[in-house]
Write a protein that holds these residues in place. Structure first.
Motif, short mmCIF file in Angstrom:
data_model
loop_
_atom_site.label_atom_id
_atom_site.label_comp_id
_atom_site.label_asym_id
_atom_site.label_seq_id
_atom_site.Cartn_x
_atom_site.Cartn_y
_atom_site.Cartn_z
N ILE A 112 0.93 2.63 -2.53
CA ILE A 112 0.54 2.66 -1.41
C ILE A 112 -0.36 3.87 -0.88
O ILE A 112 -1.42 3.62 -0.36
CB ILE A 112 1.55 2.38 -0.37
CG1 ILE A 112 2.41 1.04 -0.86
CG2 ILE A 112 1.05 2.54 1.16
CD1 ILE A 112 3.35 0.82 0.24
N LYS B 238 -7.18 -3.26 1.38
CA LYS B 238 -6.11 -2.11 1.37
C LYS B 238 -5.03 -2.68 2.06
O LYS B 238 -3.89 -2.69 1.58
CB LYS B 238 -6.67 -0.90 2.05
CG LYS B 238 -7.62 -0.08 1.25
CD LYS B 238 -8.02 1.11 2.27
CE LYS B 238 -8.99 1.98 1.50
NZ LYS B 238 -9.53 2.91 2.27
N THR C 28 -1.35 -3.61 0.42
CA THR C 28 -0.17 -3.07 0.70
C THR C 28 0.95 -4.12 1.11
O THR C 28 2.13 -3.89 0.72
CB THR C 28 -0.46 -2.34 2.04
OG1 THR C 28 -1.55 -1.23 1.66
CG2 THR C 28 0.57 -1.57 2.78
#
Length: 61
Positions: free
Chosen positions: A20, A33, A37
């Motif tokens: 992460i 992103k 995640t």
């Protein structure tokens, strides 16, 4: 005798946090992103493996 589940869980947690952090440091879009995640949080082991092969890379070389 030994708590293999606890040790293995800790290793997976450390690897997921590392992934992460690398995702957040990459040059990918914000949506990408967030998606990566969420994948890693929902599927810790499988998500990490998929990210290793197909995920965004950091800007550093």
């Amino acid at each position: 005798m030994f708590e293999y589940g606890g040790i293995l869980g800790l290793i997976i947690l450390i690897a997921d946090v590392w992934a992460i952090v690398n995702i957040m440091g990459s040059s990918a879009s914000t949506g990408s992103k967030v998606l990566w995640t969420v994948i890693i949080l929902v599927l810790p082991i499988l998500g990490l493996i998929i990210w290793l092969f197909a995920g965004p890379r950091s800007g550093r070389v």
